[in-house]
Design an enzyme around this catalytic site. Structure first.
Site, mmCIF file in Angstrom:
data_model
loop_
_atom_site.group_PDB
_atom_site.id
_atom_site.type_symbol
_atom_site.label_atom_id
_atom_site.label_comp_id
_atom_site.label_asym_id
_atom_site.label_seq_id
_atom_site.Cartn_x
_atom_site.Cartn_y
_atom_site.Cartn_z
ATOM 1 N N HIS A 63 44.718 32.239 44.392
ATOM 2 C CA HIS A 63 44.955 32.024 43.365
ATOM 3 C C HIS A 63 46.142 33.093 42.318
ATOM 4 O O HIS A 63 45.990 34.233 43.326
ATOM 5 C CB HIS A 63 44.305 31.180 42.188
ATOM 6 C CG HIS A 63 43.694 32.236 41.730
ATOM 7 N ND1 HIS A 63 42.804 32.722 42.284
ATOM 8 C CD2 HIS A 63 43.644 33.046 40.529
ATOM 9 C CE1 HIS A 63 42.351 33.336 41.098
ATOM 10 N NE2 HIS A 63 42.672 33.651 40.230
ATOM 11 N N HIS A 65 46.837 34.273 39.813
ATOM 12 C CA HIS A 65 46.908 34.893 39.305
ATOM 13 C C HIS A 65 47.035 37.059 38.914
ATOM 14 O O HIS A 65 47.021 37.046 40.725
ATOM 15 C CB HIS A 65 45.345 35.078 38.125
ATOM 16 C CG HIS A 65 45.783 33.948 37.351
ATOM 17 N ND1 HIS A 65 44.068 33.112 36.792
ATOM 18 C CD2 HIS A 65 46.164 33.433 36.430
ATOM 19 C CE1 HIS A 65 44.711 32.424 35.708
ATOM 20 N NE2 HIS A 65 45.910 32.602 35.739
ATOM 21 N N ASP A 67 45.316 39.579 38.280
ATOM 22 C CA ASP A 67 44.421 40.045 39.734
ATOM 23 C C ASP A 67 44.321 40.551 40.952
ATOM 24 O O ASP A 67 42.943 40.863 41.570
ATOM 25 C CB ASP A 67 43.126 40.577 38.940
ATOM 26 C CG ASP A 67 42.809 38.883 38.364
ATOM 27 O OD1 ASP A 67 42.988 38.291 38.122
ATOM 28 O OD2 ASP A 67 41.741 38.758 38.029
ATOM 29 N N HIS A 68 45.223 39.095 41.378
ATOM 30 C CA HIS A 68 44.064 38.439 42.661
ATOM 31 C C HIS A 68 45.963 39.012 43.892
ATOM 32 O O HIS A 68 45.995 39.003 44.883
ATOM 33 C CB HIS A 68 43.748 37.149 42.918
ATOM 34 C CG HIS A 68 43.158 37.455 41.995
ATOM 35 N ND1 HIS A 68 41.525 36.553 42.644
ATOM 36 C CD2 HIS A 68 42.855 37.113 40.650
ATOM 37 C CE1 HIS A 68 40.485 37.156 41.716
ATOM 38 N NE2 HIS A 68 40.747 36.538 40.591
ATOM 39 N N HIS A 141 40.509 26.280 38.045
ATOM 40 C CA HIS A 141 40.922 27.277 36.873
ATOM 41 C C HIS A 141 41.501 27.415 36.257
ATOM 42 O O HIS A 141 41.839 28.191 35.382
ATOM 43 C CB HIS A 141 41.421 28.275 38.310
ATOM 44 C CG HIS A 141 40.582 29.526 37.904
ATOM 45 N ND1 HIS A 141 39.824 30.494 36.526
ATOM 46 C CD2 HIS A 141 41.816 30.767 37.962
ATOM 47 C CE1 HIS A 141 40.438 31.460 36.250
ATOM 48 N NE2 HIS A 141 41.367 31.931 36.927
ATOM 49 N N ASP A 211 38.944 31.956 41.424
ATOM 50 C CA ASP A 211 37.796 32.022 40.291
ATOM 51 C C ASP A 211 38.324 30.581 39.906
ATOM 52 O O ASP A 211 38.918 29.472 40.643
ATOM 53 C CB ASP A 211 39.124 32.036 39.427
ATOM 54 C CG ASP A 211 39.149 34.326 39.431
ATOM 55 O OD1 ASP A 211 38.434 34.832 40.373
ATOM 56 O OD2 ASP A 211 40.173 34.413 38.858
ATOM 57 N N HIS A 269 33.457 39.657 41.204
ATOM 58 C CA HIS A 269 35.043 39.591 40.350
ATOM 59 C C HIS A 269 33.831 39.232 38.648
ATOM 60 O O HIS A 269 33.728 38.446 37.769
ATOM 61 C CB HIS A 269 35.071 37.739 40.036
ATOM 62 C CG HIS A 269 36.529 37.806 39.129
ATOM 63 N ND1 HIS A 269 36.303 37.600 37.927
ATOM 64 C CD2 HIS A 269 37.261 37.941 39.555
ATOM 65 C CE1 HIS A 269 37.761 37.186 37.571
ATOM 66 N NE2 HIS A 269 38.714 37.702 38.078
#
Length: 306
Positions: A63, A65, A67-68, A141, A211, A269
């Protein structure tokens, strides 16, 4: 096969844990490495490992976001100078992935010396490559987030040398034909190959989740998986907070393990609220409980063969 974790923290990096990145080494099936998510600093983490970016030929994004994905533009440009020249790369992920990469490369005037194929997912998706089957399904998510189920190729059964010798066929090039095809001819007679080799061995099933809070598609992706990699942003306390933020609590993950018959699970995570000592203490407490499933909390640079 082998899985290595280059980032295991949720949302923000900590002094001990980077943001999300997972490498799946496909040997012995293929001389390739697939990355799943590329959090900020992933290319620096890889410098501390033997993995070479030139061997990475697929990157899967769960996805969008930060942090990914925030490490992806830098890793792509570095690949040009670290063995990736003229080696095609396939990028698979949610809608918007191509725009994100092309915008970052354009505005930074970065130029790649290899081609990229973009595959953007909209809902469910199936992909075949070199005998591998990858399927993905939408999770829960808040923004589009996907889980990936990777099914490795089936290995043909072992040749039964004694049975082949019994019909007069001595070891030689013909054995490869027996191994690879359904039938073979010898002395003007057609034989079924399955009568001269052991049962085929299915390859491992690996499921890697983005997530998510609990949802039905998780159970489809995780069913009978040999290896499952799942987030547990919260590993203690009440799970209401986790689910309110569209994340999973450790109790949610344990339920998924049990109901989907998962053999081994790696939990990543973890919230940055937990330091390494906290995680180890919670780990000990969980494993002392009755009927705790087969799981490991992973740390950066942990590597597991299977």
């Amino acid at each position: 096969m082998e899985v290595t974790f280059f980032g295991t923290s949720a949302g923000l990096p900590t002094k001990d844990r980077n943001t999300q990145a997972i490498a799946l080494n496909l040997e012995p099936y293929s001389n390739s490495i697939w990355l799943f998510d590329v959090g900020e600093g992933t290319q620096h983490q890889i410098l501390h490992h033997s993995i070479k970016l030139g061997k990475v030929d697929h990157i899967f994004i769960t996805h969008m976001h930060g942090d990914h994905i925030f490490g992806l533009p830098g890793l792509l440009t570095s690949r040009s100078f670290q063995g990736g020249e003229d080696k095609p790369l396939t990028l698979i992920g949610p809608t918007g992935l191509q725009q994100f990469i092309e915008t970052a490369l354009k505005l930074s005037e970065s130029h790649l010396n290899y081609p990229i194929t973009y595959i953007e997912i909209d809902n469910n998706f199936t992909y075949h490559h070199n005998g591998f089957t990858v399927s993905s399904r939408l999770l829960n998510h808040g923004i589009p987030s996907y889980g990936y189920r990777i099914e490795a190729p089936t290995t043909p059964g072992t040749i039964d040398v004694t049975a082949l010798k019994a019909i007069g066929l001595e070891p030689g090039p013909k054995y490869q034909e027996v191994k690879m095809f359904d039938t073979f001819e010898y002395n003007n007679q057609i034989y079924l190959s399955k009568d001269f080799k052991g049962p085929a061995k299915p390859g491992p099933i690996v499921t890697i989740f983005g997530d998510t809070k609990p949802c039905d598609n998780e159970y489809i992706l995780a069913e009978n998986a040999d290896i499952m990699i799942h987030e547990a942003t919260y590993i203690d306390g009440d799970k209401i907070l986790a689910n309110n933020y569209h994340h999973s609590h450790i109790d949610d993950v344990f339920r998924l393990i049990y109901q989907s018959n998962v053999k081994k699970s790696f939990i990543t995570h973890l919230s940055n609220r937990y330091n390494l000592e906290d995680i180890e203490e919670i780990n000990r407490a969980l494993k002392e409980m009755k009927d705790t499933p087969n799981f490991e909390f992973v740390k950066d640079f942990d590597t597991f063969k299977f």
